[in-house]
Design a protein around this motif. Sequence first.
Motif, PDB file in Angstrom:
ATOM      1  N   THR A 129      92.432  -2.405 -52.224  1.00 35.69           N
ATOM      2  CA  THR A 129      93.333  -1.267 -52.370  1.00 35.69           C
ATOM      3  C   THR A 129      94.631  -1.778 -52.983  1.00 35.69           C
ATOM      4  N   HIS A 130      95.144  -1.008 -53.940  1.00 34.97           N
ATOM      5  CA  HIS A 130      96.383  -1.377 -54.620  1.00 34.97           C
ATOM      6  C   HIS A 130      96.970  -0.135 -55.266  1.00 34.97           C
ATOM      7  N   ASP A 131      98.243   0.088 -55.036  1.00 31.97           N
ATOM      8  CA  ASP A 131      98.955   1.231 -55.626  1.00 31.97           C
ATOM      9  C   ASP A 131      98.241   2.555 -55.388  1.00 31.97           C
ATOM     10  N   GLY A 132      97.729   2.744 -54.176  1.00 35.16           N
ATOM     11  CA  GLY A 132      97.097   4.013 -53.834  1.00 35.16           C
ATOM     12  C   GLY A 132      95.709   4.207 -54.397  1.00 35.16           C
ATOM     13  N   ARG A 133      95.087   3.127 -54.873  1.00 38.19           N
ATOM     14  CA  ARG A 133      93.743   3.218 -55.445  1.00 38.19           C
ATOM     15  C   ARG A 133      92.818   2.259 -54.711  1.00 38.19           C
ATOM     16  N   VAL A 134      91.546   2.550 -54.736  1.00 35.35           N
ATOM     17  CA  VAL A 134      90.541   1.687 -54.111  1.00 35.35           C
ATOM     18  C   VAL A 134      89.511   1.297 -55.168  1.00 35.35           C
ATOM     19  N   SER A 135      89.068   0.053 -55.105  1.00 37.21           N
ATOM     20  CA  SER A 135      87.989  -0.408 -55.982  1.00 37.21           C
ATOM     21  C   SER A 135      87.117  -1.367 -55.190  1.00 37.21           C
ATOM     22  N   PHE A 136      85.925  -1.552 -55.678  1.00 36.77           N
ATOM     23  CA  PHE A 136      84.925  -2.353 -54.989  1.00 36.77           C
ATOM     24  C   PHE A 136      84.422  -3.423 -55.948  1.00 36.77           C
ATOM     25  N   ASP A 137      84.642  -4.674 -55.579  1.00 33.32           N
ATOM     26  CA  ASP A 137      84.234  -5.801 -56.415  1.00 33.32           C
ATOM     27  C   ASP A 137      82.975  -6.442 -55.850  1.00 33.32           C
ATOM     28  N   GLY A 138      82.154  -6.958 -56.752  1.00 38.98           N
ATOM     29  CA  GLY A 138      80.975  -7.697 -56.337  1.00 38.98           C
ATOM     30  C   GLY A 138      81.352  -9.101 -55.898  1.00 38.98           C
ATOM     31  N   HIS A 139      80.373  -9.863 -55.504  1.00 34.94           N
ATOM     32  CA  HIS A 139      80.613 -11.242 -55.066  1.00 34.94           C
ATOM     33  C   HIS A 139      81.111 -12.116 -56.218  1.00 34.94           C
ATOM     34  N   ASP A 140      80.863 -11.684 -57.450  1.00 30.79           N
ATOM     35  CA  ASP A 140      81.342 -12.415 -58.624  1.00 30.79           C
ATOM     36  C   ASP A 140      82.755 -11.981 -59.036  1.00 30.79           C
ATOM     37  N   LYS A 141      83.396 -11.155 -58.202  1.00 33.63           N
ATOM     38  CA  LYS A 141      84.765 -10.658 -58.409  1.00 33.63           C
ATOM     39  C   LYS A 141      84.869  -9.620 -59.532  1.00 33.63           C
ATOM     40  N   ARG A 142      83.757  -9.153 -60.053  1.00 33.09           N
ATOM     41  CA  ARG A 142      83.790  -8.106 -61.079  1.00 33.09           C
ATOM     42  C   ARG A 142      83.689  -6.727 -60.427  1.00 33.09           C
ATOM     43  N   LEU A 143      84.328  -5.765 -61.053  1.00 29.11           N
ATOM     44  CA  LEU A 143      84.325  -4.397 -60.555  1.00 29.11           C
ATOM     45  C   LEU A 143      82.904  -3.857 -60.518  1.00 29.11           C
ATOM     46  N   THR A 144      82.508  -3.300 -59.383  1.00 33.60           N
ATOM     47  CA  THR A 144      81.194  -2.686 -59.282  1.00 33.60           C
ATOM     48  C   THR A 144      81.283  -1.169 -59.246  1.00 33.60           C
ATOM     49  N   VAL A 145      82.252  -0.639 -58.491  1.00 35.86           N
ATOM     50  CA  VAL A 145      82.434   0.805 -58.359  1.00 35.86           C
ATOM     51  C   VAL A 145      83.933   1.095 -58.281  1.00 35.86           C
ATOM     52  N   GLY A 146      84.339   2.207 -58.900  1.00 36.25           N
ATOM     53  CA  GLY A 146      85.748   2.603 -58.844  1.00 36.25           C
ATOM     54  C   GLY A 146      86.447   2.217 -60.129  1.00 36.25           C
ATOM     55  N   GLY A 200      89.289   4.444 -57.689  1.00 36.64           N
ATOM     56  CA  GLY A 200      89.519   5.834 -57.375  1.00 36.64           C
ATOM     57  C   GLY A 200      90.776   5.987 -56.546  1.00 36.64           C
ATOM     58  N   SER A 201      91.315   7.177 -56.535  1.00 31.28           N
ATOM     59  CA  SER A 201      92.551   7.460 -55.818  1.00 31.28           C
ATOM     60  C   SER A 201      92.271   7.656 -54.328  1.00 31.28           C
ATOM     61  N   LEU A 202      92.972   6.903 -53.479  1.00 31.55           N
ATOM     62  CA  LEU A 202      92.827   7.066 -52.035  1.00 31.55           C
ATOM     63  C   LEU A 202      93.302   8.440 -51.576  1.00 31.55           C
ATOM     64  N   ALA A 203      94.284   8.999 -52.262  1.00 36.61           N
ATOM     65  CA  ALA A 203      94.812  10.312 -51.883  1.00 36.61           C
ATOM     66  C   ALA A 203      93.758  11.407 -52.018  1.00 36.61           C
ATOM     67  N   ASP A 204      92.763  11.191 -52.865  1.00 35.24           N
ATOM     68  CA  ASP A 204      91.725  12.196 -53.088  1.00 35.24           C
ATOM     69  C   ASP A 204      90.525  12.037 -52.164  1.00 35.24           C
ATOM     70  N   ILE A 205      90.533  11.013 -51.317  1.00 40.38           N
ATOM     71  CA  ILE A 205      89.405  10.768 -50.417  1.00 40.38           C
ATOM     72  C   ILE A 205      89.762  11.290 -49.033  1.00 40.38           C
ATOM     73  N   PRO A 206      89.044  12.319 -48.575  1.00 43.52           N
ATOM     74  CA  PRO A 206      89.327  12.815 -47.230  1.00 43.52           C
ATOM     75  C   PRO A 206      89.049  11.716 -46.207  1.00 43.52           C
ATOM     76  N   ASN A 207      89.914  11.566 -45.238  1.00 43.70           N
ATOM     77  CA  ASN A 207      89.734  10.568 -44.184  1.00 43.70           C
ATOM     78  C   ASN A 207      89.582   9.167 -44.775  1.00 43.70           C
ATOM     79  N   ALA A 208      90.484   8.803 -45.657  1.00 40.23           N
ATOM     80  CA  ALA A 208      90.393   7.527 -46.383  1.00 40.23           C
ATOM     81  C   ALA A 208      90.362   6.326 -45.441  1.00 40.23           C
ATOM     82  N   ASP A 209      91.104   6.373 -44.338  1.00 40.46           N
ATOM     83  CA  ASP A 209      91.083   5.244 -43.394  1.00 40.46           C
ATOM     84  C   ASP A 209      89.685   5.031 -42.823  1.00 40.46           C
ATOM     85  N   LEU A 210      89.039   6.099 -42.417  1.00 46.72           N
ATOM     86  CA  LEU A 210      87.680   6.001 -41.891  1.00 46.72           C
ATOM     87  C   LEU A 210      86.723   5.490 -42.962  1.00 46.72           C
ATOM     88  N   PHE A 211      86.860   6.014 -44.172  1.00 54.40           N
ATOM     89  CA  PHE A 211      86.021   5.580 -45.291  1.00 54.40           C
ATOM     90  C   PHE A 211      86.173   4.080 -45.546  1.00 54.40           C
TER      91      PHE A 211
END
Length: 88
Positions: free
Chosen positions: A49-66, A68-79
Amino acid sequence: MGVGVVEREPYRLVRRPAQLGPQNFTADRHGLRDGKRSVAWSGIGEVRTHDGRVSFDGHDKRLTVGPGSLADIPNADLFLNLCHELKG
């Protein structure tokens, strides 16, 4: 449902796919998808998470998904907690 359930079997919390926010993040017991890409939970090495956004990196440190804006995710803490429990 207590905290012990999350620690032992977090995949039981994701019984049906859940669409999260306008980025079309979809999570199920197998993995995570955005509008373009998908990845199995075992393929996620880091949830960032950085600057209100979330991303998901693989084990090789490359972006896999995202990202995306945390503000747009309902219940972001739970997610985010669920993602940390399920990732590989």
